[in-house]
Design a protein around this motif. Structure first.
Motif, PDB file in Angstrom:
ATOM      1  N   ARG A 241       7.596  -8.718 -21.348  1.00  0.00           N
ATOM      2  CA  ARG A 241       6.489  -8.132 -20.576  1.00  0.00           C
ATOM      3  C   ARG A 241       7.019  -7.259 -19.440  1.00  0.00           C
ATOM      4  O   ARG A 241       6.484  -6.178 -19.182  1.00  0.00           O
ATOM      5  CB  ARG A 241       5.575  -9.231 -20.071  1.00  0.00           C
ATOM      6  CG  ARG A 241       4.844  -9.941 -21.216  1.00  0.00           C
ATOM      7  CD  ARG A 241       4.045 -11.106 -20.715  1.00  0.00           C
ATOM      8  NE  ARG A 241       3.024 -10.642 -19.793  1.00  0.00           N
ATOM      9  CZ  ARG A 241       1.724 -10.694 -20.020  1.00  0.00           C
ATOM     10  NH1 ARG A 241       1.290 -11.230 -21.139  1.00  0.00           N
ATOM     11  NH2 ARG A 241       0.871 -10.259 -19.142  1.00  0.00           N
ATOM     12  N   ARG A 242       8.071  -7.722 -18.767  1.00  0.00           N
ATOM     13  CA  ARG A 242       8.654  -6.958 -17.664  1.00  0.00           C
ATOM     14  C   ARG A 242       9.175  -5.607 -18.154  1.00  0.00           C
ATOM     15  O   ARG A 242       9.045  -4.592 -17.479  1.00  0.00           O
ATOM     16  CB  ARG A 242       9.781  -7.774 -17.029  1.00  0.00           C
ATOM     17  CG  ARG A 242      10.410  -7.159 -15.804  1.00  0.00           C
ATOM     18  CD  ARG A 242      11.423  -8.081 -15.124  1.00  0.00           C
ATOM     19  NE  ARG A 242      12.464  -8.578 -16.004  1.00  0.00           N
ATOM     20  CZ  ARG A 242      12.580  -9.843 -16.427  1.00  0.00           C
ATOM     21  NH1 ARG A 242      11.709 -10.763 -16.045  1.00  0.00           N
ATOM     22  NH2 ARG A 242      13.562 -10.200 -17.232  1.00  0.00           N
TER      23      ARG A 242
ATOM     24  N   CYS B  47       6.887 -12.894 -29.076  1.00  0.00           N
ATOM     25  CA  CYS B  47       7.858 -12.012 -28.413  1.00  0.00           C
ATOM     26  C   CYS B  47       9.270 -12.245 -28.947  1.00  0.00           C
ATOM     27  O   CYS B  47      10.047 -11.317 -29.117  1.00  0.00           O
ATOM     28  CB  CYS B  47       7.846 -12.245 -26.910  1.00  0.00           C
ATOM     29  SG  CYS B  47       6.279 -11.814 -26.141  1.00  0.00           S
TER      30      CYS B  47
ATOM     31  N   CYS C 121       1.381 -16.044 -28.438  1.00  0.00           N
ATOM     32  CA  CYS C 121       1.829 -15.517 -27.142  1.00  0.00           C
ATOM     33  C   CYS C 121       1.503 -14.048 -26.937  1.00  0.00           C
ATOM     34  O   CYS C 121       1.525 -13.575 -25.815  1.00  0.00           O
ATOM     35  CB  CYS C 121       3.311 -15.813 -26.914  1.00  0.00           C
ATOM     36  SG  CYS C 121       4.480 -14.667 -27.618  1.00  0.00           S
TER      37      CYS C 121
ATOM     38  N   ARG D  33       9.366 -14.292 -23.047  1.00  0.00           N
ATOM     39  CA  ARG D  33       8.068 -13.607 -22.903  1.00  0.00           C
ATOM     40  C   ARG D  33       8.015 -12.834 -21.587  1.00  0.00           C
ATOM     41  O   ARG D  33       7.541 -11.699 -21.537  1.00  0.00           O
ATOM     42  CB  ARG D  33       6.923 -14.613 -22.995  1.00  0.00           C
ATOM     43  CG  ARG D  33       5.554 -13.963 -22.961  1.00  0.00           C
ATOM     44  CD  ARG D  33       4.471 -15.004 -23.302  1.00  0.00           C
ATOM     45  NE  ARG D  33       3.172 -14.402 -23.336  1.00  0.00           N
ATOM     46  CZ  ARG D  33       2.311 -14.415 -22.312  1.00  0.00           C
ATOM     47  NH1 ARG D  33       2.622 -15.019 -21.178  1.00  0.00           N
ATOM     48  NH2 ARG D  33       1.141 -13.831 -22.412  1.00  0.00           N
ATOM     49  N   LYS D  34       8.514 -13.440 -20.515  1.00  0.00           N
ATOM     50  CA  LYS D  34       8.538 -12.756 -19.213  1.00  0.00           C
ATOM     51  C   LYS D  34       9.368 -11.477 -19.287  1.00  0.00           C
ATOM     52  O   LYS D  34       8.973 -10.434 -18.763  1.00  0.00           O
ATOM     53  CB  LYS D  34       9.114 -13.672 -18.137  1.00  0.00           C
ATOM     54  CG  LYS D  34       8.194 -14.788 -17.714  1.00  0.00           C
ATOM     55  CD  LYS D  34       8.896 -15.650 -16.671  1.00  0.00           C
ATOM     56  CE  LYS D  34       8.112 -16.879 -16.316  1.00  0.00           C
ATOM     57  NZ  LYS D  34       8.836 -17.710 -15.325  1.00  0.00           N
ATOM     58  N   CYS D  35      10.523 -11.544 -19.926  1.00  0.00           N
ATOM     59  CA  CYS D  35      11.412 -10.390 -20.050  1.00  0.00           C
ATOM     60  C   CYS D  35      10.746  -9.280 -20.862  1.00  0.00           C
ATOM     61  O   CYS D  35      10.759  -8.109 -20.467  1.00  0.00           O
ATOM     62  CB  CYS D  35      12.733 -10.816 -20.688  1.00  0.00           C
ATOM     63  SG  CYS D  35      13.926  -9.469 -20.901  1.00  0.00           S
TER      64      CYS D  35
ATOM     65  N   ARG E 255       2.949 -19.592 -21.735  1.00  0.00           N
ATOM     66  CA  ARG E 255       2.222 -18.811 -20.735  1.00  0.00           C
ATOM     67  C   ARG E 255       3.006 -18.679 -19.427  1.00  0.00           C
ATOM     68  O   ARG E 255       3.093 -17.600 -18.853  1.00  0.00           O
ATOM     69  CB  ARG E 255       0.874 -19.476 -20.471  1.00  0.00           C
ATOM     70  CG  ARG E 255       0.000 -18.732 -19.474  1.00  0.00           C
ATOM     71  CD  ARG E 255      -1.220 -19.550 -19.077  1.00  0.00           C
ATOM     72  NE  ARG E 255      -0.788 -20.744 -18.354  1.00  0.00           N
ATOM     73  CZ  ARG E 255      -1.226 -21.976 -18.628  1.00  0.00           C
ATOM     74  NH1 ARG E 255      -2.091 -22.186 -19.589  1.00  0.00           N
ATOM     75  NH2 ARG E 255      -0.780 -23.004 -17.936  1.00  0.00           N
ATOM     76  N   ASP E 256       3.585 -19.783 -18.954  1.00  0.00           N
ATOM     77  CA  ASP E 256       4.130 -19.821 -17.598  1.00  0.00           C
ATOM     78  C   ASP E 256       5.648 -19.832 -17.496  1.00  0.00           C
ATOM     79  O   ASP E 256       6.188 -19.401 -16.478  1.00  0.00           O
ATOM     80  CB  ASP E 256       3.614 -21.059 -16.867  1.00  0.00           C
ATOM     81  CG  ASP E 256       2.112 -21.102 -16.775  1.00  0.00           C
ATOM     82  OD1 ASP E 256       1.474 -20.027 -16.724  1.00  0.00           O
ATOM     83  OD2 ASP E 256       1.554 -22.218 -16.755  1.00  0.00           O
ATOM     84  N   CYS E 257       6.340 -20.344 -18.480  1.00  0.00           N
ATOM     85  CA  CYS E 257       7.772 -20.615 -18.321  1.00  0.00           C
ATOM     86  C   CYS E 257       8.688 -19.832 -19.246  1.00  0.00           C
ATOM     87  O   CYS E 257       9.880 -19.723 -18.956  1.00  0.00           O
ATOM     88  CB  CYS E 257       8.034 -22.108 -18.540  1.00  0.00           C
ATOM     89  SG  CYS E 257       7.088 -23.161 -17.425  1.00  0.00           S
ATOM     90  N   CYS E 258       8.196 -19.323 -20.333  1.00  0.00           N
ATOM     91  CA  CYS E 258       9.073 -18.699 -21.328  1.00  0.00           C
ATOM     92  C   CYS E 258       9.745 -17.452 -20.756  1.00  0.00           C
ATOM     93  O   CYS E 258       9.097 -16.424 -20.515  1.00  0.00           O
ATOM     94  CB  CYS E 258       8.289 -18.344 -22.588  1.00  0.00           C
ATOM     95  SG  CYS E 258       9.312 -17.552 -23.848  1.00  0.00           S
ATOM     96  N   GLU E 259      11.048 -17.549 -20.551  1.00  0.00           N
ATOM     97  CA  GLU E 259      11.804 -16.425 -19.994  1.00  0.00           C
ATOM     98  C   GLU E 259      11.834 -15.239 -20.953  1.00  0.00           C
ATOM     99  O   GLU E 259      11.893 -14.087 -20.517  1.00  0.00           O
ATOM    100  CB  GLU E 259      13.218 -16.868 -19.622  1.00  0.00           C
ATOM    101  CG  GLU E 259      13.257 -17.836 -18.454  1.00  0.00           C
ATOM    102  CD  GLU E 259      12.628 -17.302 -17.172  1.00  0.00           C
ATOM    103  OE1 GLU E 259      12.792 -16.098 -16.871  1.00  0.00           O
ATOM    104  OE2 GLU E 259      11.953 -18.086 -16.476  1.00  0.00           O
TER     105      GLU E 259
END
Length: 115
Positions: free
Chosen positions: A76-77, A7, A55, A72-74, A66-70
């Motif tokens: 995906r969001r 990402c 990822c 990757r979260k952004c 998987r759980d913490c990468c901001e």
């Protein structure tokens, strides 16, 4: 874009964690765990936690990714594949911290935007 570009633009194909996972290389897992543990001041990173297929691919992910990468979260969001699709890429402090340590990540993302 290659599925093994993360990402943030890092190349998962050249990541020691992915390489150790694919080849089931215990010595490389141990070496990577020592390096990542020291670099991140995280003694909980052990050879047994070194497992990832990338990822953006199916399969196991390193716990941080998987759980913490901001980042990757952004991504995906926002419904993107990578930060390269985001109009805020140039001023983003999160991915900017990656670029300072790995300028090739920015080049990977910019190359994907040009296509």
């Amino acid at each position: 874009m290659k599925r093994l570009i993360a990402c943030c633009g890092l190349d998962c194909e050249n990541c020691d964690t992915r390489r150790a996972t694919v080849s089931n290389d215990r010595a490389l897992r141990e070496k990577t765990a020592r390096a990542w543990s020291a670099m991140n001041h995280a003694p909980e990173i052990t050879a047994d936690t070194i497992a990832c297929m990338g990822c953006r691919t199916d399969g196991t992910k390193f716990a941080f990714c998987r759980d913490c990468c901001e980042i990757r979260k952004c991504v995906r969001r926002k419904g993107f594949d990578t930060c390269g699709e985001c109009e805020e890429l140039d001023g983003c402090p999160a991915v900017g911290s990656i670029f300072r340590h790995a300028p090739e990540a920015e080049a990977n993302l910019l190359a994907s935007k040009a296509r």
